[in-house]
Design a protein around this motif. Structure first.
Motif, mmCIF file in Angstrom:
data_model
loop_
_atom_site.group_PDB
_atom_site.id
_atom_site.type_symbol
_atom_site.label_atom_id
_atom_site.label_comp_id
_atom_site.label_asym_id
_atom_site.label_seq_id
_atom_site.Cartn_x
_atom_site.Cartn_y
_atom_site.Cartn_z
ATOM 1 N N ASP A 23 58.556 18.796 -29.877
ATOM 2 C CA ASP A 23 57.818 18.197 -30.775
ATOM 3 C C ASP A 23 57.512 17.342 -31.436
ATOM 4 O O ASP A 23 57.957 16.481 -32.639
ATOM 5 C CB ASP A 23 58.658 18.599 -31.686
ATOM 6 N N VAL A 24 56.188 17.050 -30.145
ATOM 7 C CA VAL A 24 55.276 15.333 -30.134
ATOM 8 C C VAL A 24 54.810 15.535 -31.701
ATOM 9 O O VAL A 24 54.996 14.268 -31.963
ATOM 10 C CB VAL A 24 54.460 15.574 -29.604
ATOM 11 N N ALA A 25 54.796 16.210 -32.311
ATOM 12 C CA ALA A 25 54.144 16.538 -33.588
ATOM 13 C C ALA A 25 54.752 15.521 -35.027
ATOM 14 O O ALA A 25 53.942 15.807 -36.137
ATOM 15 C CB ALA A 25 53.372 18.146 -33.983
ATOM 16 N N THR A 37 51.084 11.359 -34.844
ATOM 17 C CA THR A 37 50.124 11.946 -33.539
ATOM 18 C C THR A 37 49.213 13.122 -34.252
ATOM 19 O O THR A 37 49.157 13.605 -35.120
ATOM 20 C CB THR A 37 51.773 12.648 -33.361
ATOM 21 N N ARG A 38 48.827 13.557 -33.163
ATOM 22 C CA ARG A 38 47.772 14.559 -33.166
ATOM 23 C C ARG A 38 48.495 15.490 -31.494
ATOM 24 O O ARG A 38 47.997 15.221 -30.537
ATOM 25 C CB ARG A 38 46.223 14.004 -33.045
ATOM 26 N N VAL A 39 48.527 16.657 -31.987
ATOM 27 C CA VAL A 39 48.716 17.777 -30.097
ATOM 28 C C VAL A 39 46.898 18.384 -30.564
ATOM 29 O O VAL A 39 46.355 18.923 -31.553
ATOM 30 C CB VAL A 39 49.449 18.286 -31.227
ATOM 31 N N ARG A 40 45.758 18.089 -29.492
ATOM 32 C CA ARG A 40 44.870 18.705 -29.465
ATOM 33 C C ARG A 40 45.047 19.699 -28.110
ATOM 34 O O ARG A 40 44.573 20.816 -28.914
ATOM 35 C CB ARG A 40 44.338 17.882 -28.708
ATOM 36 N N ASP A 42 47.922 22.755 -26.867
ATOM 37 C CA ASP A 42 49.899 23.582 -26.608
ATOM 38 C C ASP A 42 49.855 24.540 -26.280
ATOM 39 O O ASP A 42 48.952 25.557 -26.464
ATOM 40 C CB ASP A 42 49.844 23.094 -27.995
ATOM 41 N N MET A 47 50.167 19.968 -22.874
ATOM 42 C CA MET A 47 50.622 20.108 -24.188
ATOM 43 C C MET A 47 49.542 18.530 -24.113
ATOM 44 O O MET A 47 49.657 17.901 -23.121
ATOM 45 C CB MET A 47 51.695 18.922 -24.977
ATOM 46 N N ALA A 49 47.983 15.063 -26.163
ATOM 47 C CA ALA A 49 48.583 14.870 -27.662
ATOM 48 C C ALA A 49 48.391 12.930 -27.567
ATOM 49 O O ALA A 49 47.885 12.741 -26.039
ATOM 50 C CB ALA A 49 49.619 15.212 -27.578
#
Length: 153
Positions: A23-25, A37-40, A42, A47, A49
């Motif tokens: 859960d990088v976000a 953080t920004r998930v480009r 997924d 993912m 990011a």
């Protein structure tokens, strides 16, 4: 290249820990030095990011490709930013339904030799602080049973 590895036994399932790390976000909510953080993109397996990290007036953005193999491994590969290289691998091994062993390894190298020398001096403390942040977050999300968490290596 600077690197470190740690193995921990935790009172959480491999699935729970996989979900927390994947859960990088949410990293900015609990990881030290993570500003944004920004998930480009997924999917279940991959993912892309960006992560902005900072300390005092220093801010850097990293882009990483995160390869996910549920529930056993998350491998992070460096794409772009101030480093020459960054690789980190989380391995999750179920002990039973309510506990797992986590192996976390990270290797990195800065493009700038001065930054590399400085990072080498502080990396061990920073690494341990980050590992502790993941453990604390697991306690917040899944219940705090940290008395059974301990180093394996």
């Amino acid at each position: 290249m600077v690197g470190i590895r740690e193995t921990r036994r935790l009172p959480y399932s491999a699935e729970q820990m996989f979900d927390l790390v994947a859960d990088v976000a949410k990293y900015r909510e609990f990881l030290p030095w993570v500003i944004a953080t920004r998930v480009r993109s997924d999917s279940d397996t991959e993912m892309l990011a960006d992560m902005v990290v900072g300390f005092k007036s220093i801010r850097e953005t990293f882009t990483s490709r995160v390869m996910k193999t549920r529930p056993s491994q998350i491998a992070v590969h460096y794409v772009d930013g101030p480093l020459s290289d960054l690789d980190n691998v989380w391995t999750f091994r179920a002990i039973d339904d309510t506990s797992c062993e986590i192996d976390f390894a990270v290797d990195f190298e800065f493009k700038n030799r001065v930054f590399q020398a400085i990072a080498g001096q502080y990396f061990d403390r920073a690494f341990r602080k980050m590992v502790a942040a993941f453990e604390m977050r697991a306690g917040e999300l899944y219940g705090n049973n940290s008395s059974s968490a301990h180093n394996v290596a």
